[in-house]
Motif scaffolding. Structure first.
Motif, mmCIF file in Angstrom:
data_model
loop_
_atom_site.group_PDB
_atom_site.id
_atom_site.type_symbol
_atom_site.label_atom_id
_atom_site.label_comp_id
_atom_site.label_asym_id
_atom_site.label_seq_id
_atom_site.Cartn_x
_atom_site.Cartn_y
_atom_site.Cartn_z
ATOM 1 N N HIS A 64 0.833 -1.201 0.000
ATOM 2 C CA HIS A 64 0.000 0.000 0.000
ATOM 3 C C HIS A 64 0.873 1.259 0.000
ATOM 4 O O HIS A 64 0.655 2.183 -0.799
ATOM 5 C CB HIS A 64 -0.916 -0.010 1.227
ATOM 6 N N ASN A 65 1.867 1.296 0.876
ATOM 7 C CA ASN A 65 2.733 2.473 0.971
ATOM 8 C C ASN A 65 3.580 2.661 -0.286
ATOM 9 O O ASN A 65 3.814 3.797 -0.728
ATOM 10 C CB ASN A 65 3.632 2.365 2.204
ATOM 11 N N GLU A 68 1.343 4.108 -3.028
ATOM 12 C CA GLU A 68 1.040 5.517 -2.761
ATOM 13 C C GLU A 68 2.235 6.415 -3.062
ATOM 14 O O GLU A 68 2.083 7.482 -3.686
ATOM 15 C CB GLU A 68 0.591 5.710 -1.310
ATOM 16 N N ARG A 69 3.430 6.013 -2.636
ATOM 17 C CA ARG A 69 4.625 6.841 -2.895
ATOM 18 C C ARG A 69 4.856 7.001 -4.398
ATOM 19 O O ARG A 69 5.141 8.111 -4.879
ATOM 20 C CB ARG A 69 5.860 6.201 -2.240
ATOM 21 N N SER A 79 -3.332 8.135 -1.051
ATOM 22 C CA SER A 79 -4.256 7.152 -0.491
ATOM 23 C C SER A 79 -5.520 7.842 0.001
ATOM 24 O O SER A 79 -5.463 8.863 0.686
ATOM 25 C CB SER A 79 -3.592 6.405 0.665
ATOM 26 N N SER A 109 -1.310 8.616 10.750
ATOM 27 C CA SER A 109 -0.895 9.400 9.576
ATOM 28 C C SER A 109 -1.273 10.875 9.677
ATOM 29 O O SER A 109 -0.862 11.679 8.840
ATOM 30 C CB SER A 109 -1.531 8.811 8.314
#
Length: 342
Positions: A64-65, A68-69, A79, A109
């Motif tokens: 997921h990260n 997103e990056r 996200s 976050s």
């Protein structure tokens, strides 16, 4: 409202259709409008390290990260939240665990807003190829768990993000978690509002708080006494019991053994407030029962009861649609069944 491109809706519907007996899901990425309404440009499938079972889905955080990056650097999108399925479990709303997951992520976050998409098989369609319902959720204050009335708006065609990925090398070069639905796939689906539809839904209308009640920490009241005629003493006239009455007078008094049994319990109004959806679950998330409660004119009854287990691939119908049993008997059976399942 929550907007999503048709290509991304098809991707998550196809993923749901392939797993009719376990939870699955993925990430939602896109942009927020000035009034707090999200547009989904990319809906992924589960990352390679995700966890899936009949009662549980956890997205691969590293995947997921990473996505997103990459998209933040290349296209400026981020996200928005997650989507997941409740397959044929019978739970047609976000669970308390789902909401707490969003709250915890928002606090970590420091993101004020978030969204969810929930999919599940409609009615008795509990196998691949059956109709799938899609229900959107928008959090106006994600850390506090504040939800808003939300409608799904589908944008025609392919997302520009997916189109760019395909131009870069075609669907075959994408990881399984990023692939869209096959061109030939056209499974049936329907949209379901996450609360009663707003009287007038205007473009980018500011979202409003959603009413929800939890049974966590509720002190049991004195149990309702049944008269010889079978109707609870002091019960209102037939067909006049709303969900708050069901909750306070008929469900809550029967929950004294829930804490002792080591179970979690929540309730949601359904059917425009004329019925309740009661979720019982082991704290280890290994077993779940969902009871649908209504007033039949004489007493509170359960007209549907489904169960699912993390170590099984199929859910079980204890009370099928169009049947009904008295609430005390159904609730006692559910509690005993979950206690045994632990």
């Amino acid at each position: 409202m929550l907007r999503i491109y048709a290509s991304e809706l098809r991707a998550l519907l196809h993923e749901t259709s392939e797993y009719p007996q376990i939870e699955t899901g993925g990430s939602l990425l896109g942009l927020w409008s000035v009034n707090g309404n999200p547009t989904v440009f990319l809906a992924t499938r589960p990352g390679p390290g995700s966890q899936r079972s009949a009662t549980h889905f956890v997205q691969d955080a590293a995947f997921h990260n990473q996505v997103e990056r990459r998209l933040l650097e290349s296209d400026g999108i981020q996200s928005l939240g997650l989507w997941h399925s409740h397959h044929s479990l019978g739970l047609h709303e976000l669970s308390g665990g789902d909401r707490r997951r969003t709250q915890d992520a928002a606090r970590r976050s420091r993101r004020a807003r978030s969204c969810d998409l929930l999919t599940y098989f409609s009615g008795s369609s509990t196998q691949a190829g059956g109709e799938i319902s899609v229900k959107p959720y928008v959090y106006t204050d994600a850390a506090a768990g504040v939800l808003a009335p939300t409608q799904l708006v589908v944008l025609d065609g392919m997302s520009p993000i997916r189109a760019a990925m395909l131009r870069a090398g075609g669907d075959a070069h994408l990881s399984p978690a990023l692939r869209g639905a096959p061109d030939t796939w056209a499974g049936p689906w329907r949209s379901a509002d996450s609360t009663a539809a707003l009287a007038a839904q205007e473009e980018d209308q500011p979202v409003q708080e959603r009413h929800r009640r939890s049974l966590f920490g509720r002190r049991p009241k004195e149990a309702t006494v049944e008269t010889s005629a079978g109707a609870p003493a002091g019960a209102p006239a037939a067909n006049s019991v709303e969900w708050e009455e069901l909750l306070e007078r008929h469900v809550a008094p029967l929950l004294g053994g829930v804490d002792q049994a080591g179970l979690e319990c929540e309730a949601e109004p359904i059917a425009e407030g004329r019925a309740l959806q009661v979720l019982l679950r082991t704290k280890t998330r290994t077993a779940t029962r969902v009871l649908y409660v209504a007033w039949d004119g004489r007493q509170a009854v359960v007209f549907r009861d489904t169960g699912a287990w993390a170590n099984r691939t199929e859910s079980v119908e204890y009370v099928r649609e169009n049947e009904a049993i008295a609430l005390p008997r159904a609730l006692d059976g559910a509690i005993r069944g979950l206690t045994t399942a632990r």
